[in-house]
Scaffold this motif. Structure first.
Motif, PDB file in Angstrom:
ATOM      1  N   TRP A  19      -5.254   6.656 -11.326  1.00 16.58           N
ATOM      2  CA  TRP A  19      -4.352   5.855 -10.480  1.00 16.58           C
ATOM      3  C   TRP A  19      -5.128   4.733  -9.783  1.00 16.58           C
ATOM      4  O   TRP A  19      -4.682   3.588  -9.744  1.00 16.58           O
ATOM      5  CB  TRP A  19      -3.682   6.773  -9.455  1.00 16.58           C
ATOM      6  N   HIS A  20      -6.303   5.053  -9.285  1.00 17.32           N
ATOM      7  CA  HIS A  20      -7.110   4.007  -8.642  1.00 17.32           C
ATOM      8  C   HIS A  20      -7.590   2.975  -9.663  1.00 17.32           C
ATOM      9  O   HIS A  20      -7.685   1.786  -9.352  1.00 17.32           O
ATOM     10  CB  HIS A  20      -8.293   4.618  -7.885  1.00 17.32           C
ATOM     11  N   SER A  33       2.526   8.897  -4.044  1.00 14.35           N
ATOM     12  CA  SER A  33       1.355   8.037  -3.799  1.00 14.35           C
ATOM     13  C   SER A  33       0.474   8.607  -2.680  1.00 14.35           C
ATOM     14  O   SER A  33      -0.728   8.373  -2.657  1.00 14.35           O
ATOM     15  CB  SER A  33       1.794   6.615  -3.474  1.00 14.35           C
ATOM     16  N   VAL A  77      -6.162  11.208  -9.959  1.00 10.98           N
ATOM     17  CA  VAL A  77      -6.414  10.308  -8.827  1.00 10.98           C
ATOM     18  C   VAL A  77      -7.310   9.141  -9.263  1.00 10.98           C
ATOM     19  O   VAL A  77      -7.079   7.984  -8.901  1.00 10.98           O
ATOM     20  CB  VAL A  77      -7.038  11.088  -7.648  1.00 10.98           C
ATOM     21  N   ALA A  93      -3.792   9.507  -2.835  1.00 10.61           N
ATOM     22  CA  ALA A  93      -4.739   8.799  -1.963  1.00 10.61           C
ATOM     23  C   ALA A  93      -5.358   9.728  -0.935  1.00 10.61           C
ATOM     24  O   ALA A  93      -5.765   9.288   0.133  1.00 10.61           O
ATOM     25  CB  ALA A  93      -4.024   7.635  -1.271  1.00 10.61           C
ATOM     26  N   THR A  94      -5.423  11.014  -1.263  1.00  8.65           N
ATOM     27  CA  THR A  94      -6.027  11.967  -0.331  1.00  8.65           C
ATOM     28  C   THR A  94      -7.178  12.706  -1.001  1.00  8.65           C
ATOM     29  O   THR A  94      -7.230  12.827  -2.233  1.00  8.65           O
ATOM     30  CB  THR A  94      -5.008  13.018   0.153  1.00  8.65           C
ATOM     31  N   TRP A 108      -9.749   7.409   1.589  1.00  4.82           N
ATOM     32  CA  TRP A 108      -8.545   8.251   1.532  1.00  4.82           C
ATOM     33  C   TRP A 108      -7.676   7.926   2.738  1.00  4.82           C
ATOM     34  O   TRP A 108      -8.157   7.405   3.754  1.00  4.82           O
ATOM     35  CB  TRP A 108      -8.923   9.738   1.566  1.00  4.82           C
ATOM     36  N   HIS A 109      -6.396   8.283   2.651  1.00  3.65           N
ATOM     37  CA  HIS A 109      -5.526   8.139   3.821  1.00  3.65           C
ATOM     38  C   HIS A 109      -6.119   8.916   4.988  1.00  3.65           C
ATOM     39  O   HIS A 109      -6.439  10.090   4.859  1.00  3.65           O
ATOM     40  CB  HIS A 109      -4.128   8.693   3.514  1.00  3.65           C
ATOM     41  N   ALA A 120       0.819  -1.213   0.000  1.00  2.00           N
ATOM     42  CA  ALA A 120       0.000   0.000   0.000  1.00  2.00           C
ATOM     43  C   ALA A 120       0.852   1.262   0.000  1.00  2.00           C
ATOM     44  O   ALA A 120       0.571   2.215  -0.721  1.00  2.00           O
ATOM     45  CB  ALA A 120      -0.911  -0.015   1.223  1.00  2.00           C
ATOM     46  N   ARG A 121       1.910   1.266   0.795  1.00  2.52           N
ATOM     47  CA  ARG A 121       2.674   2.511   0.933  1.00  2.52           C
ATOM     48  C   ARG A 121       3.772   2.644  -0.118  1.00  2.52           C
ATOM     49  O   ARG A 121       4.434   3.672  -0.187  1.00  2.52           O
ATOM     50  CB  ARG A 121       3.279   2.596   2.334  1.00  2.52           C
ATOM     51  N   ARG A 160      -4.805   0.640 -10.151  1.00  2.04           N
ATOM     52  CA  ARG A 160      -4.702  -0.301  -9.024  1.00  2.04           C
ATOM     53  C   ARG A 160      -5.799  -1.373  -9.121  1.00  2.04           C
ATOM     54  O   ARG A 160      -5.562  -2.545  -8.841  1.00  2.04           O
ATOM     55  CB  ARG A 160      -4.792   0.444  -7.698  1.00  2.04           C
ATOM     56  N   ARG A 183     -11.872   3.133  -2.548  1.00  2.00           N
ATOM     57  CA  ARG A 183     -10.977   3.048  -1.391  1.00  2.00           C
ATOM     58  C   ARG A 183     -11.107   4.304  -0.548  1.00  2.00           C
ATOM     59  O   ARG A 183     -11.283   5.411  -1.072  1.00  2.00           O
ATOM     60  CB  ARG A 183      -9.522   2.938  -1.854  1.00  2.00           C
TER      61      ARG A 183
END
Ligand code: ZN
Length: 259
Positions: free
Chosen positions: A71-72, A52, A68, A56-57, A173-174, A39-40, A75, A171
């Motif tokens: 990118w998702h 990254s 964004v 993810a924010t 967000w962080h 993940a990180r 994934r 997903r």
């Protein structure tokens, strides 16, 4: 050099056999054996130049929703192409030996589903379950393409069919807390659990740590299976150091020999 024989204490095997409600809490430590990035780690290749964390924010999504979203989607595509590994299969097998077993995963892929685990809660959302950023209406995506898309300019995310606002990735967000309905189920599982098997997770996300502490407060034993030390090593009943895909099949074979 001969590999050291893995020690699985008899008290651990007894706990696993005796438990009525095991929760297997999983994280991105299950990824490498399925050739998915952690993940990180972000992503290698064409995505390596992006930060990254910014991808993810919520701020990152507001600034550049197309980037964004793309990118998702990448994934989601990679997760769909990945195959379950020996850890996912052992966790599915555990539900046969211990019918109360439940999976609580922090991963956004569907590898537990495809390995055959019957009961799964996705604590931090799923790549394939996006929803409207305004009204939360779920949005159904077509199957991802087999090949990666072009590197920009990226098309914008789809629009919500109800209110017209942008659809956001499935997903969290962080730092975003789990959805209230998901968290309510997690709290119920924590209260009922007598054994938490934390596998391939350092339990550093607040939701994972809180889940473990809530379960322990209600009497559950914590067992960690992870290559590295975690913040919970001191409170866990057992810390088995190593990769899940090696240890879980052994644990099952020794807990239920001849099964
Ligand atoms: Zn909407």
């Amino acid at each position: 050099m001969k590999p050291r024989k893995l020690h699985l204490p008899e008290s651990l095997l007894q706990s696993v056999r005796a438990a009525r409600n095991i929760v297997v809490l999983t994280g991105s430590g299950l990824n490498p054996a399925s050739r998915l990035p952690l993940a990180r780690d972000g992503m290698r290749g064409l995505w390596a130049r992006y930060d990254s964390a910014a991808l993810a924010t919520e701020e990152g999504f507001r600034r550049d929703p197309a980037l964004v979203w793309a990118w998702h989607e990448e994934r989601r595509r990679r997760a769909r192409l990945a195959a379950p590994n020996a850890a996912h299969r052992a966790i599915a097998e555990l539900a046969v030996r211990s019918p109360g077993a439940f999976v609580v995963t922090q991963n956004g892929d569907t590898l537990h589903e495809r390995a055959g685990s019957p009961r799964i809660l996705h604590l931090l959302g799923r790549f394939d379950q996006p929803r409207c950023s305004a009204c939360a209406m779920p949005y159904t995506l077509a199957a991802p393409p087999a090949k990666p898309g072009r590197q920009g300019p990226f098309p914008p995310p789809p629009a919500c069919r109800i209110c017209g606002n942008l659809v956001r990735p499935g997903r969290l967000w962080h730092g975003e807390p789990p959805a209230s309905d998901v968290w309510a189920i997690a709290k119920g599982l924590a209260a009922a659990a007598d054994l938490i098997l934390a596998v391939g997770t350092s339990c550093e996300t607040p939701a994972a740590a809180e889940f473990c502490y809530a379960a322990m407060a209600d009497g559950a034993e914590l067992v960690q299976i992870n290559p590295n030390p975690t913040l919970l090593d001191r409170v866990a009943a057992h810390n088995i150091k190593g990769p899940a895909e090696k240890i879980l099949p052994l644990l099952l074979a020794r807990a239920w020999p001849g099964a």
